[in-house]
Scaffold this motif. Sequence first.
Motif, short mmCIF file in Angstrom:
data_model
loop_
_atom_site.label_atom_id
_atom_site.label_comp_id
_atom_site.label_asym_id
_atom_site.label_seq_id
_atom_site.Cartn_x
_atom_site.Cartn_y
_atom_site.Cartn_z
N ASP A 68 0.83 -1.20 0.00
CA ASP A 68 0.00 0.00 0.00
C ASP A 68 0.87 1.25 0.00
O ASP A 68 1.74 1.41 0.86
CB ASP A 68 -0.90 -0.01 1.23
CG ASP A 68 -1.87 1.14 1.23
OD1 ASP A 68 -1.47 2.25 1.63
OD2 ASP A 68 -3.02 0.94 0.80
N SER A 69 0.63 2.15 -0.94
CA SER A 69 1.46 3.36 -1.07
C SER A 69 1.33 4.29 0.13
O SER A 69 2.29 4.97 0.50
CB SER A 69 1.12 4.12 -2.36
OG SER A 69 -0.22 4.58 -2.33
N THR A 70 0.18 4.32 0.77
CA THR A 70 0.01 5.16 1.96
C THR A 70 0.90 4.66 3.08
O THR A 70 1.56 5.46 3.78
CB THR A 70 -1.46 5.18 2.42
OG1 THR A 70 -2.26 5.70 1.37
CG2 THR A 70 -1.65 6.03 3.66
N ARG B 54 3.69 2.96 2.71
CA ARG B 54 5.08 3.27 2.33
C ARG B 54 5.39 4.73 2.65
O ARG B 54 6.47 5.06 3.16
CB ARG B 54 5.34 2.96 0.86
CG ARG B 54 5.36 1.48 0.54
CD ARG B 54 5.88 1.17 -0.86
NE ARG B 54 5.22 1.91 -1.92
CZ ARG B 54 4.12 1.50 -2.55
NH1 ARG B 54 3.56 0.34 -2.23
NH2 ARG B 54 3.60 2.21 -3.53
N GLN B 55 4.44 5.62 2.36
CA GLN B 55 4.63 7.04 2.65
C GLN B 55 4.75 7.28 4.16
O GLN B 55 5.60 8.05 4.59
CB GLN B 55 3.47 7.84 2.07
CG GLN B 55 3.69 9.34 2.12
CD GLN B 55 2.56 10.11 1.44
OE1 GLN B 55 1.61 9.54 0.91
NE2 GLN B 55 2.67 11.42 1.47
#
Length: 115
Positions: A22-24, A26-27
């Motif tokens: 999930d990119s969130t 990772r951020q």
Amino acid sequence: MTDGPLGGGEDTVDSVIAALADSTRRQLLDLLSEQGEATATTLAERMPVSRQAVVKHLAVLDAAGLVTANRAGREVRYTVQPAALARTAQWMAARAAAWDQRLARIKRIAELDSN
């Protein structure tokens, strides 16, 4: 799954890969790496999602062993735990090396056939 050849536990690798899909998340991990320690409220101020969503994402990262939550009074502060990420990187490096060996073997066979 059980421990693999690296002894780091394939369950850990599976959890880390799932969490990082999930990119969130990772951020969030990037932000925590930059800041060293932060609360969900502080992180939410820099994210395009609600504080409640940040808390849910942090729970997934915590379950994967990528962050830890430490209570300081009324606040919960999150910090990055690099060990699970390091085990996952080792697993990926081992897979990459195995593929490199296979490709080198295929290349040698192809070169022998062409001679």
